[in-house]
Enzyme design. Structure first.
Site, PDB file in Angstrom:
ATOM      1  N   HIS A 142      -3.830  -4.765  -0.328  1.00  0.00           N
ATOM      2  CA  HIS A 142      -3.395  -5.354   0.940  1.00  0.00           C
ATOM      3  C   HIS A 142      -3.464  -6.878   0.838  1.00  0.00           C
ATOM      4  O   HIS A 142      -4.522  -7.452   1.045  1.00  0.00           O
ATOM      5  CB  HIS A 142      -4.298  -4.869   2.079  1.00  0.00           C
ATOM      6  CG  HIS A 142      -4.051  -3.453   2.453  1.00  0.00           C
ATOM      7  ND1 HIS A 142      -3.084  -3.081   3.354  1.00  0.00           N
ATOM      8  CD2 HIS A 142      -4.613  -2.307   2.028  1.00  0.00           C
ATOM      9  CE1 HIS A 142      -3.063  -1.770   3.474  1.00  0.00           C
ATOM     10  NE2 HIS A 142      -3.985  -1.274   2.678  1.00  0.00           N
TER      11      HIS A 142
ATOM     12  N   GLU B 243      -2.501  -8.971   2.882  1.00  0.00           N
ATOM     13  CA  GLU B 243      -2.851  -9.522   4.202  1.00  0.00           C
ATOM     14  C   GLU B 243      -4.346  -9.408   4.489  1.00  0.00           C
ATOM     15  O   GLU B 243      -4.823  -9.918   5.495  1.00  0.00           O
ATOM     16  CB  GLU B 243      -2.015  -8.834   5.287  1.00  0.00           C
ATOM     17  CG  GLU B 243      -2.437  -7.419   5.671  1.00  0.00           C
ATOM     18  CD  GLU B 243      -2.026  -6.327   4.688  1.00  0.00           C
ATOM     19  OE1 GLU B 243      -1.611  -6.640   3.556  1.00  0.00           O
ATOM     20  OE2 GLU B 243      -2.159  -5.138   5.047  1.00  0.00           O
TER      21      GLU B 243
ATOM     22  N   CYS C 118       0.838  -1.204   0.000  1.00  0.00           N
ATOM     23  CA  CYS C 118       0.000   0.000   0.000  1.00  0.00           C
ATOM     24  C   CYS C 118       0.878   1.262   0.000  1.00  0.00           C
ATOM     25  O   CYS C 118       1.581   1.504  -0.950  1.00  0.00           O
ATOM     26  CB  CYS C 118      -1.013  -0.032   1.146  1.00  0.00           C
ATOM     27  SG  CYS C 118      -2.358   1.145   0.892  1.00  0.00           S
TER      28      CYS C 118
END
Lengths: 201, 253
Positions: free
Chosen positions: A181, A183, A78
């Site tokens: 992202h 994650e 990001c």
């Protein structure tokens, strides 16, 4: 060991949670020696470009990242991805890490919401190892108001949001940047992180 | 192309998932972490935990739920309910939430929206709004779980919320909540016209067609539902399959 560079920005625990889940050893750290000794680096980040660069510059991490990112697998996430470019225009013009040629500019799309928030589909431009094993229609989670402006050769995958937004950037060597992202991108994101872990020699 | 999001909401009280109709008749139905894992498997695009305990002990419990979920489920997590200070934001984000939803506290103290978005970024500030039609044919904002009419015009409020830096609005229609007769299309259109930030539709869905209707007739970015997923009337996967057939872009789980 993957060093997740902790420079006081953003939700870094979720990156650690995802690596733990995958069984990839990692550590949140701002310690220069640990960063030098790590097998791979992740630069996370949520926030504004100039304040993040200031934190990296003030803590002396900028030089270490520039040196280490060419020696070992590196992943910016990001804002961490945006910082990899030469300069950004968020709030004010500000020099970035310069790992990849290009700049970071505000998304301007009439009739579309900014931030670009939600799940968007990856479209592959230049295949790379991080995309190994992904389905043809893979969605990942984005939240950002600025986008990279760079040469096509540095774009591994993009998504469509009014125009083309670089989603996965790379320098052609060891450094990758995910605008999304991983994650927070379900199984697709975990796969990308696992592929990143697989780059460790 | 950006996918439309399907968001299951888990109303949590004292660590248990509960669901009532029109904010009344609440009953316990189960372990929130298990629900979160199940919804994740079904392809939920985000998850919302809404803490209806709002007591001090309850807060600790919901943060534990978030912490445990964040270790197992890798989609964005939102937490709402009882959050009224910057310190609450910090604590909730630290527990692993990606977004924080504020409702009554934003109405009582609008500067909280600006402060929180300045410190943590707009992307993590969701303003939840409960609204209801009034006698003048407009919409009024309610607080405290739909109990208190603030005599505040919905459209004025959403514009202010956007201006103060909120990243998203979650609009719950008290008129349609719990009815299972469909989302409040009219109210959603009025709000989507007024702001550019993403709007999440909430309240009223009872069948698959309600999801396609809300995306066909409004600019809502996401649809949120609780009971129909809890009671296994439909799964998130079935909703997405239905939307795909209707050519509405969705992420496949």
């Amino acid at each position: 060991m993957i060093a997740i560079i902790d420079y006081g920005a953003g939700n870094i625990f979720s990156v650690k949670n995802a690596l733990d889940y995958l069984g990839l050893e990692s550590k949140l750290t701002s310690d220069k020696q640990e960063i030098r000794n790590a097998d791979a680096l992740i630069l996370p980040g949520v926030g504004a470009f100039p304040s993040a660069m200031k934190m990296l510059n003030d803590s002396g991490l900028t030089e270490i990242i520039k040196t280490e990112a060419v020696n070992k697998p590196f992943l910016g996430i990001c804002l961490g991805m945006q910082l990899m470019f030469e300069k950004g225009y968020e709030i004010e013009e500000c020099a970035g890490l310069g790992l990849i040629s290009g700049s970071v500019e505000r998304i301007v799309e009439q009739d579309l919401s900014v931030p670009h928030m939600g799940w968007n589909m990856l479209e592959v431009l230049n295949d790379c190892e991080l995309l190994n094993g992904l389905d043809a229609e893979s969605y990942v989670y984005f939240v950002h108001s600025y986008k990279a402006v760079c040469d096509d050769k540095n774009i591994s995958a993009f998504c469509e949001y009014g125009s083309r937004i670089p989603a996965l950037a790379y320098d052609g060597k060891m450094a990758y940047g995910a605008q999304f992202h991983p994650e927070k991108s379900g199984d697709t994101g975990l796969r990308i992180l696992r592929n990143f872990g697989g780059l460790i020699k | 192309m950006l996918a439309k999001r399907i968001i299951p909401c888990l109303d949590v009280r004292n660590g248990k998932v509960v669901k009532g109709v029109k904010f009344e008749g609440i009953k316990d139905v189960g372990d929130p972490v298990k629900y979160a894992e199940e919804y994740n498997k079904q392809g939920a695009d985000e998850l919302v935990f809404y803490d209806i305990t709002a007591s001090h002990e309850g807060r600790g419990v919901i943060l534990d739920v978030v912490r445990e979920t964040a270790r197992k489920v890798f989609v964005p997590l939102t937490v709402g309910g009882g959050i009224s200070t910057i310190e609450d934001f910090r604590e909730t984000l630290r527990a692993g939430a990606d977004k924080v939803s504020i409702n009554s506290s934003a109405v009582k103290n609008p500067s909280l929206i600006k402060e929180a978005s300045d410190i943590f970024g707009s992307q993590c500030v969701v303003v939840g709004i409960d609204a209801k039609r009034n006698a003048e044919g407009r919409f009024s904002v309610y607080i405290n779980g739909g109990r208190i009419d603030m005599k505040l015009d919905l459209i004025e409020w959403v514009k202010k919320v956007e201006e103060l830096g909120a990243g998203e609005i979650c609009l719950n229609s008290i008129d349609t909540d719990g009815t299972k007769e469909g989302f409040d299309i009219e109210m959603l259109n009025a709000v989507c016209e007024a702001v550019k930030i993403p709007v999440i539709a909430s309240g009223g869905c009872g069948k698959l067609e309600d999801f396609s209707e809300v995306f066909e007739k409004t600019k809502a970015s996401a649809a949120l539902a609780a009971s129909m997923f809890h009671f296994k009337e439909v799964t998130v996967a079935e909703v997405k399959e239905h939307l795909k057939k209707k050519n509405i872009p969705v992420r496949e789980g």
